[in-house]
Design an enzyme around this catalytic site. Structure first.
Site, short mmCIF file in Angstrom:
data_model
loop_
_atom_site.label_atom_id
_atom_site.label_comp_id
_atom_site.label_asym_id
_atom_site.label_seq_id
_atom_site.Cartn_x
_atom_site.Cartn_y
_atom_site.Cartn_z
N ILE A 1 0.87 -1.18 0.00
CA ILE A 1 0.00 0.00 0.00
C ILE A 1 0.91 1.23 0.00
CG2 ILE A 1 -1.86 1.22 1.18
CD1 ILE A 1 -2.52 -1.49 2.60
N GLU A 2 0.94 1.91 -1.14
CA GLU A 2 1.85 3.05 -1.29
C GLU A 2 1.17 4.35 -0.85
OE1 GLU A 2 3.42 2.75 -5.31
OE2 GLU A 2 4.63 1.00 -4.70
N CYS B 1 4.90 -2.57 2.93
CA CYS B 1 5.05 -3.76 2.10
C CYS B 1 3.92 -4.77 2.36
CB CYS B 1 6.36 -4.46 2.40
SG CYS B 1 7.83 -3.53 1.99
N GLU C 1 4.16 -7.94 2.88
CA GLU C 1 4.46 -8.91 3.95
C GLU C 1 4.05 -8.37 5.31
OE1 GLU C 1 6.35 -7.79 1.52
OE2 GLU C 1 7.96 -9.19 0.99
N CYS D 1 11.85 -7.62 1.95
CA CYS D 1 12.90 -6.64 2.28
C CYS D 1 13.35 -6.84 3.73
CB CYS D 1 12.40 -5.22 2.06
SG CYS D 1 11.31 -4.62 3.37
N CYS E 1 10.83 -6.10 6.52
CA CYS E 1 9.80 -7.15 6.68
C CYS E 1 10.38 -8.39 7.35
CB CYS E 1 9.18 -7.50 5.34
SG CYS E 1 8.15 -6.18 4.70
N1 THU Z 1 7.50 -4.08 -1.62
C1 THU Z 1 6.81 -5.04 -0.96
O1 THU Z 1 5.57 -4.99 -0.87
N2 THU Z 1 7.51 -6.06 -0.40
C2 THU Z 1 8.87 -6.17 -0.41
O2 THU Z 1 9.43 -7.07 0.20
C3 THU Z 1 9.68 -5.20 -1.15
C4 THU Z 1 8.95 -4.06 -1.75
C5 THU Z 1 6.76 -2.99 -2.25
C6 THU Z 1 6.94 -1.65 -1.61
C7 THU Z 1 6.64 -0.71 -2.77
O3 THU Z 1 5.24 -0.50 -2.82
C8 THU Z 1 7.05 -1.50 -4.00
O4 THU Z 1 7.19 -2.84 -3.58
C9 THU Z 1 8.34 -1.04 -4.64
O5 THU Z 1 9.36 -0.99 -3.71
#
Ligand code: THU
Length: 129
Positions: free
Chosen positions: A44-45, A54, A56, A87, A90
């Site tokens: 969710i950005e 993220c 996770e 990442c 997470c």
């Molecule tokens: N993102 C994740 O949802 N999980 C990860 O482990 C790495 C990155 C998302 C965050 C952001 O919305 C997009 O991927 C690009 O970084």
């Protein structure tokens, strides 16, 4: 026995709800509790980029907020080649609830990589006074 197909499919369908209007990188996650319940999450950005969460962590926090803290497995789905791993933030959030969680990362090409959390985060932070 973990039903990996069901768990990665849950992550894939969660990725469809991703709010990824800035990166256009949709991620889905599904976490399996020892009780056999599945909680899903998507990234969710936010226009204030640092507030982005993220997939996770959304899945883990949903589970914990519903009273589930013991996890067997996590799947992460994206279109990345090779499949994206969780990442560091997470991994740290997950490690709060145990290091034995199995993690499967998959993508739209059907590629799958499996790890356990200990391998991806061997020496994470633990709070000791
Ligand atoms: N993102 C994740 O949802 N999980 C990860 O482990 C790495 C990155 C998302 C965050 C952001 O919305 C997009 O991927 C690009 O970084």
């Amino acid at each position: 026995m973990i039903d990996w197909d069901e768990l990665i499919e849950s992550a894939e369908s969660a990725a469809r709800n991703a709010y990824a209007v800035y990166s256009d990188f949709k991620v889905g996650a599904a976490i399996l509790t020892v009780e056999g319940k599945i909680f899903t999450g998507c990234n969710i950005e936010n226009s204030s980029y640092g507030l982005t969460v993220c997939a996770e962590r959304v899945a883990v926090f949903k589970a914990v907020s519903e009273g589930f803290r013991d996890f067997k497995a996590l799947t992460v789905y994206s279109e990345a080649i090779p499949p994206a791993r969780p990442c560091g933030a997470c991994l740290q959030a997950l490690s709060e609830f145990g290091s034995d969680i199995e993690i499967l990362c998959g993508n739209s090409k059907g590629e799958k990589d499996r790890f356990n959390l200990r391998k991806l985060l061997p020496e994470g932070f633990t709070f000791k006074k």
